[in-house]
Design an enzyme around this catalytic site. Structure first.
Site, PDB file in Angstrom:
ATOM      1  N   VAL A 141       0.846  -1.240   0.030  1.00 16.62           N
ATOM      2  CA  VAL A 141      -0.024  -0.087   0.076  1.00 16.62           C
ATOM      3  C   VAL A 141       0.639   1.311  -0.120  1.00 16.62           C
ATOM      4  O   VAL A 141       0.130   2.245  -0.099  1.00 16.62           O
ATOM      5  CB  VAL A 141      -1.053   0.330   1.285  1.00 16.62           C
ATOM      6  CG1 VAL A 141      -2.046  -1.050   1.015  1.00 16.62           C
ATOM      7  CG2 VAL A 141      -0.412  -0.070   2.590  1.00 16.62           C
ATOM      8  N   ARG A 142       2.390   0.890   0.212  1.00 18.37           N
ATOM      9  CA  ARG A 142       3.005   2.334   0.106  1.00 18.37           C
ATOM     10  C   ARG A 142       2.950   2.672  -1.275  1.00 18.37           C
ATOM     11  O   ARG A 142       3.397   3.825  -1.724  1.00 18.37           O
ATOM     12  CB  ARG A 142       4.455   1.990   0.347  1.00 18.37           C
ATOM     13  CG  ARG A 142       4.536   1.587   1.910  1.00 18.37           C
ATOM     14  CD  ARG A 142       5.746   1.490   2.373  1.00 18.37           C
ATOM     15  NE  ARG A 142       6.897   2.530   2.155  1.00 18.37           N
ATOM     16  CZ  ARG A 142       7.927   2.390   2.302  1.00 18.37           C
ATOM     17  NH1 ARG A 142       8.576   1.210   2.379  1.00 18.37           N
ATOM     18  NH2 ARG A 142       9.034   3.189   2.056  1.00 18.37           N
ATOM     19  N   ARG A 169       1.948   4.280  -4.823  1.00 19.42           N
ATOM     20  CA  ARG A 169       0.789   5.324  -5.622  1.00 19.42           C
ATOM     21  C   ARG A 169       1.447   5.546  -6.853  1.00 19.42           C
ATOM     22  O   ARG A 169       2.739   5.305  -7.223  1.00 19.42           O
ATOM     23  CB  ARG A 169       1.233   6.423  -4.672  1.00 19.42           C
ATOM     24  CG  ARG A 169       0.853   6.520  -3.356  1.00 19.42           C
ATOM     25  CD  ARG A 169      -0.795   6.080  -3.325  1.00 19.42           C
ATOM     26  NE  ARG A 169      -1.240   5.811  -1.882  1.00 19.42           N
ATOM     27  CZ  ARG A 169      -2.482   5.284  -1.802  1.00 19.42           C
ATOM     28  NH1 ARG A 169      -3.294   4.791  -2.622  1.00 19.42           N
ATOM     29  NH2 ARG A 169      -2.807   5.037  -0.440  1.00 19.42           N
ATOM     30  N   GLN A 192      -8.798  -3.356   1.346  1.00 20.60           N
ATOM     31  CA  GLN A 192      -8.200  -4.480   2.259  1.00 20.60           C
ATOM     32  C   GLN A 192      -9.185  -4.906   3.240  1.00 20.60           C
ATOM     33  O   GLN A 192     -10.078  -4.014   3.799  1.00 20.60           O
ATOM     34  CB  GLN A 192      -7.114  -3.751   2.854  1.00 20.60           C
ATOM     35  CG  GLN A 192      -6.238  -4.805   3.851  1.00 20.60           C
ATOM     36  CD  GLN A 192      -4.758  -4.449   4.168  1.00 20.60           C
ATOM     37  OE1 GLN A 192      -4.635  -3.098   3.944  1.00 20.60           O
ATOM     38  NE2 GLN A 192      -4.058  -5.370   4.698  1.00 20.60           N
ATOM     39  N   GLN A 225      -9.829  -5.515   9.987  1.00 21.16           N
ATOM     40  CA  GLN A 225      -9.653  -6.081  11.305  1.00 21.16           C
ATOM     41  C   GLN A 225     -10.727  -5.770  12.368  1.00 21.16           C
ATOM     42  O   GLN A 225     -10.760  -6.430  13.254  1.00 21.16           O
ATOM     43  CB  GLN A 225      -8.277  -5.830  11.724  1.00 21.16           C
ATOM     44  CG  GLN A 225      -7.091  -6.515  10.787  1.00 21.16           C
ATOM     45  CD  GLN A 225      -5.831  -6.226  11.708  1.00 21.16           C
ATOM     46  OE1 GLN A 225      -5.657  -5.276  12.232  1.00 21.16           O
ATOM     47  NE2 GLN A 225      -4.598  -7.074  11.207  1.00 21.16           N
ATOM     48  N   ARG A 230      10.055  -4.183  -6.791  1.00 24.42           N
ATOM     49  CA  ARG A 230       9.835  -5.454  -6.032  1.00 24.42           C
ATOM     50  C   ARG A 230      10.207  -6.692  -6.514  1.00 24.42           C
ATOM     51  O   ARG A 230      10.112  -7.867  -5.986  1.00 24.42           O
ATOM     52  CB  ARG A 230       8.335  -5.230  -5.765  1.00 24.42           C
ATOM     53  CG  ARG A 230       7.826  -4.053  -4.819  1.00 24.42           C
ATOM     54  CD  ARG A 230       8.574  -3.824  -3.686  1.00 24.42           C
ATOM     55  NE  ARG A 230       7.940  -2.788  -2.990  1.00 24.42           N
ATOM     56  CZ  ARG A 230       8.121  -2.285  -1.746  1.00 24.42           C
ATOM     57  NH1 ARG A 230       8.988  -2.980  -1.132  1.00 24.42           N
ATOM     58  NH2 ARG A 230       7.748  -1.308  -1.315  1.00 24.42           N
TER      59      ARG A 230
END
Lengths: 152, 242
Positions: free
Chosen positions: B54-55, B57, B63, B66, B154
């Site tokens: 989610v970092r 952009r 998501q 919880q 990544r």
């Protein structure tokens, strides 16, 4: 025609509704997306039919939960001048544009941006025409917003 | 718990290109990178990985909550393969000495979270006990241009193993679904590691093309990455066929 819709993902409203429900369900997004008949049992989940999808999307609009409407892209070929394109680019980080020739542009954004444009008081003729195409790409959202095609 | 990466919605480039051609417009591969969206359902990934994802952009995420999803129905965890199952560490709790392995600690935190909920503590507070290994589901969408940036970072050898595995799985998916816009990664020119793995993905995608094209519309095709593309942990990779 000044604005021509040239692309959007199939079932984009079902994708958005599944994304929304996945936030509150133990079941992941794809399982919800494909939960379309009684053949498959998803504990605690209603069948993901048109009524369910419509209910979730209308709820998202009521809550202002617009981020779930970002899971898609809609693309148009449009005749516009640079001032109009600049207006779009300034209105959202989700506008992508490519200049085809002096007058024509390829424009891409998502459902969230269209909904926000539909709610905006500050609209250009171009943005009104983009919003009017919601009828085709996202009929449930279009009917919830009571979008009518200006040419119909 | 096995992680899954499912590419279930994406721009239909053959159709987009055909519509543009009908209007007398020809767009190159680079031009098309701005125009489109790819939506993945990432299932059973750790919170440690989702925090990294989610970092990125510009992208869009939905998501699993919880707060709203009860712990007993959703709780799972991902054990890093680098931590041996039988490795125990000494801990001391209220004067009692214990030897616990990773699974024991996960079990303890789950029991404690459930216990708090039973005692009437709100889920939004009880979840503070949940570790980074706890699994989550997340729907994410990115444009092709953003995805290439994501893959360059990544898929790199120094990326953390879980997100790197996911990134390679996602890269293979988009290569199969949209060869019109995705090719070798730009980072391959600077890294032998990436270059070798892109070549393996080329091969896997080529082998998967027939099966993918014969998959009924709307159904998932499973792209087998293992064992040719070595991953640190299993990621089942699926692409929805239009």
């Amino acid at each position: 025609m000044r604005v021509r819709l040239v692309g959007y993902e199939p079932d984009l409203e079902r994708v958005c509704a599944a994304a929304m429900r996945s936030c509150y369900s133990p079941h992941p997004g794809y399982e919800l997306f494909t939960h379309t008949s009684q053949d498959k049992v998803l504990d605690g989940e209603k069948i993901f039919d048109a009524e369910r999808i419509g209910g979730l999307l209308k709820r998202a609009l009521e809550l202002g939960h617009y981020d779930i409407l970002e899971h898609n892209s809609i693309t148009w070929l449009a005749e516009a001048d640079e001032k109009e394109i600049l207006f779009l680019m300034e209105s959202s980080k989700f506008f992508e544009t490519s200049q085809i020739d002096e007058r024509r542009w390829l424009i891409t954004t998502n459902l969230r941006v269209l909904v926000e444009l539909a709610h905006s008081a500050n609209q250009l003729p171009l943005t009104k025409e983009l919003v009017a195409t919601l009828n085709e790409a996202a009929p449930i959202i279009a009917s919830a917003l009571v979008i009518s095609n200006p040419k119909s | 718990m096995v992680s899954k990466a499912i590419l279930f919605s994406y721009t239909n480039y053959p159709q987009l290109t055909a519509n543009l051609q009908e209007a007398g417009v020809k767009m190159g591969k680079d031009g098309m990178l701005r125009h489109g969206s790819f939506t993945f359902d990432l299932q059973g990934i750790s919170r440690a990985a989702s925090h990294q994802i989610v970092r990125h952009r510009i992208a869009s995420f939905s998501q699993q909550s919880q707060r709203y999803v009860r712990v007993t129905r959703s709780y799972g965890y991902l054990k890093p393969p680098g931590i041996p199952e039988d490795l125990k560490v000494p801990v001391e709790i209220q004067g009692h000495r214990l030897e616990l392995n990773f699974t024991d600690v996960m079990d303890l935190t789950r029991q404690a979270e459930e216990g708090l909920a039973v005692k009437g503590i709100k889920a939004e507070d009880a979840r503070y006990l949940r570790p980074n290994a706890a699994t989550t589901n997340i729907v994410m969408s990115m444009s092709p241009r953003q995805l290439i940036h994501f893959f360059n970072l990544r898929c790199a050898p120094d990326a953390q193993w879980e997100i790197r595995d996911l990134a390679w799985s996602m890269y293979a998916s988009v290569r199969l679904a949209a060869p019109q816009v995705f090719g070798p990664l730009p980072a391959a020119s600077e890294s032998d590691y990436i270059k070798k793995r892109v070549a393996i993905v080329d091969d896997l995608v080529r082998k998967g093309e027939d099966g993918f094209s014969m998959t009924p519309p709307g159904e998932l095709f499973r792209l087998e990455l293992h064992p040719m593309l070595e991953l640190v942990h299993p990621v089942e990779t699926f692409v929805r066929h239009y």
